[in-house]
Design an enzyme around this catalytic site. Structure first.
Site, PDB file in Angstrom:
ATOM      1  CG  ASN A 152      -8.788   0.999  -0.685  1.00 51.81           C
ATOM      2  OD1 ASN A 152      -9.544   1.713  -1.330  1.00 51.81           O
ATOM      3  ND2 ASN A 152      -8.074   1.464   0.321  1.00 51.81           N
ATOM      4  CD  GLN A 180      -7.272  -3.838  -2.419  1.00 54.06           C
ATOM      5  OE1 GLN A 180      -7.463  -5.030  -2.202  1.00 54.06           O
ATOM      6  NE2 GLN A 180      -6.309  -3.155  -1.802  1.00 54.06           N
ATOM      7  CB  SER A 200      -0.096  -2.943  -6.924  1.00 57.77           C
ATOM      8  OG  SER A 200       1.021  -3.029  -6.079  1.00 57.77           O
ATOM      9  CB  CYS A 326      -2.105   4.218   2.137  1.00 53.73           C
ATOM     10  SG  CYS A 326      -1.614   2.979   0.920  1.00 53.73           S
TER      11      CYS A 326
END
Length: 393
Positions: A152, A180, A200, A326
């Protein structure tokens, strides 16, 4: 602000208009709970099944192997914790890499406190796992290998097919965090010998708060969230119907545009890399030059702090990051950059820019011109840079 150039698509993407349009009826007109028995609500169960099929087809999987979650972090937690619990009688050893997302690394730390052992593989200067080290790390009690599909932060794509083959040769389950990569590169779970895969929605122009975990049929992992019979008794909780519909639409969109979209992104990515390397001295491209995500550009600039760079870019209307969203509140340098061998002082001066289908060459020209000026200004205030220049003379 006169101009906004968004180059943080690895953190999240703009929800596509057609995705929003597909979702809207499921907030107002078709709002029924899919678990209810009457027709008005039960119709939504068929809608969910259709989205499962769309996603499964993308991966070469079966629809009953797709389990919807609240996002990539939940999927990662589920894959690791439930596998550890289910296969503990076989062994208590897991293998991962030092550059995984914290959803993996922190879950591994949790499992270590529960009595499991974890081997963290090194990576080379480009962020690629050493397959020989992986083979050497395998033990009699190894039950799971979890290696991310693409990083990522630096965008490096791992040799997933080879890793899957090694895992299966030794009878070990293989999980990959593809948050990703999904929608950016073609993935086939059978050809890559993947047993579990996390993804996601908001990374591919879908909504936030929705993800999935692919679990190959026959993998005996347990429920992660308890309380109801949803997701074939493996993940309790009322289904996020609008999110699932939006995710399905986003996946359809990503697949249909992938070839042309990623071709454009690669061309712009390489253009941006070339300009920065030619026009800004004392910089380093992080990640593999070719085995990288189509839209990822990550540089370290010597003699500057990444936080100052981000603030000054923001003042020019340019959105970028220094690594994972994050961990953006952390003052520590990226664990990924340290793992590829960068010293702290260089890792601190990192910048990640991730493009989208809407990014233009003109946008990148604007970014480079401002980046040159900002880096020059920041270096002019750096005593380290001043000493460096004196020594060069």
């Amino acid at each position: 602000m006169e101009r906004l150039i968004y180059l943080d698509n690895a953190a999240t993407t703009k929800t596509a208009p057609e995705v929003v349009e597909a979702m809207l009826p499921y907030f107002t007109e078709h709002f029924g709970n899919p678990s209810s028995v009457y027709g008005f609500a039960a119709a939504n169960k068929e809608v969910i099944t259709r989205q499962r099929e769309i996603i499964a087809d993308t991966l070469g999987a079966k629809s009953n192997e797709i389990y919807f979650t609240a996002g990539g972090s939940e999927s990662d937690n589920w894959a690791l914790i439930a596998t550890a619990e289910a296969y503990a009688s076989k062994g208590k050893h897991l293998i991962t890499s030092k550059i995984e997302h914290h959803a993996i690394l922190h879950t591994c730390e949790y499992l270590e406190k529960k009595g499991f052992e974890v081997t963290y593989l090194d990576v080379d200067e480009n962020g690629i796992v050493d397959l020989e080290q992986l083979k050497s790390a395998i033990r009699e009690d190894t039950i799971l290998i979890s290696i991310m599909y693409a990083n990522n932060e630096i965008g490096t794509i791992q040799p997933i097919r080879e890793i899957g083959a090694i895992a299966h040769e030794h009878g070990i389950l293989f999980h990959t965090d593809a948050v990703q990569a999904f929608g950016q590169v073609p993935i086939n779970v059978d050809e890559d010998q993947i047993d579990m895969l996390s993804a996601s929605g908001h990374k591919l122009n879908g909504p936030k708060g929705i993800g999935f975990l692919y679990i190959r049929k026959g993998v005996k992992i347990r429920s992660f969230i308890h309380g109801g019979a949803q997701e074939r008794r493996r993940r309790a909780g009322t289904e996020n119907v609008p999110g699932i519909v939006g995710f399905g639409k986003a996946v359809e969109r990503a697949v249909s545009t992938m070839e042309a979209r990623t071709k454009k992104e690669r061309e712009l990515r390489d253009y941006l890399i070339e300009r920065i390397e030619k026009e800004i001295p004392y910089c380093r491209l992080n990640g593999d030059r070719t085995k990288r995500l189509p839209n990822n550009v990550n540089f370290s600039f010597r003699f500057i702090e990444g936080e100052s760079l981000l603030i000054m870019l923001d003042m020019k209307g340019i959105c970028a990051s220094s690594g994972s969203a994050c961990t953006s509140g952390s003052l520590d340098p990226s664990h990924v950059l340290l793992a590829i061998g960068l010293p702290h002082e260089i890792a601190h001066g990192s910048l990640r820019m991730t493009l989208s289908e809407e990014t233009t060459k003109e946008d990148l020209d604007y970014v480079v011109e401002n980046l040159k000026e900002i880096v020059s200004n920041l270096r002019s205030m750096s005593p380290l840079y001043e000493d460096f220049v004196k020594k060069q003379k």
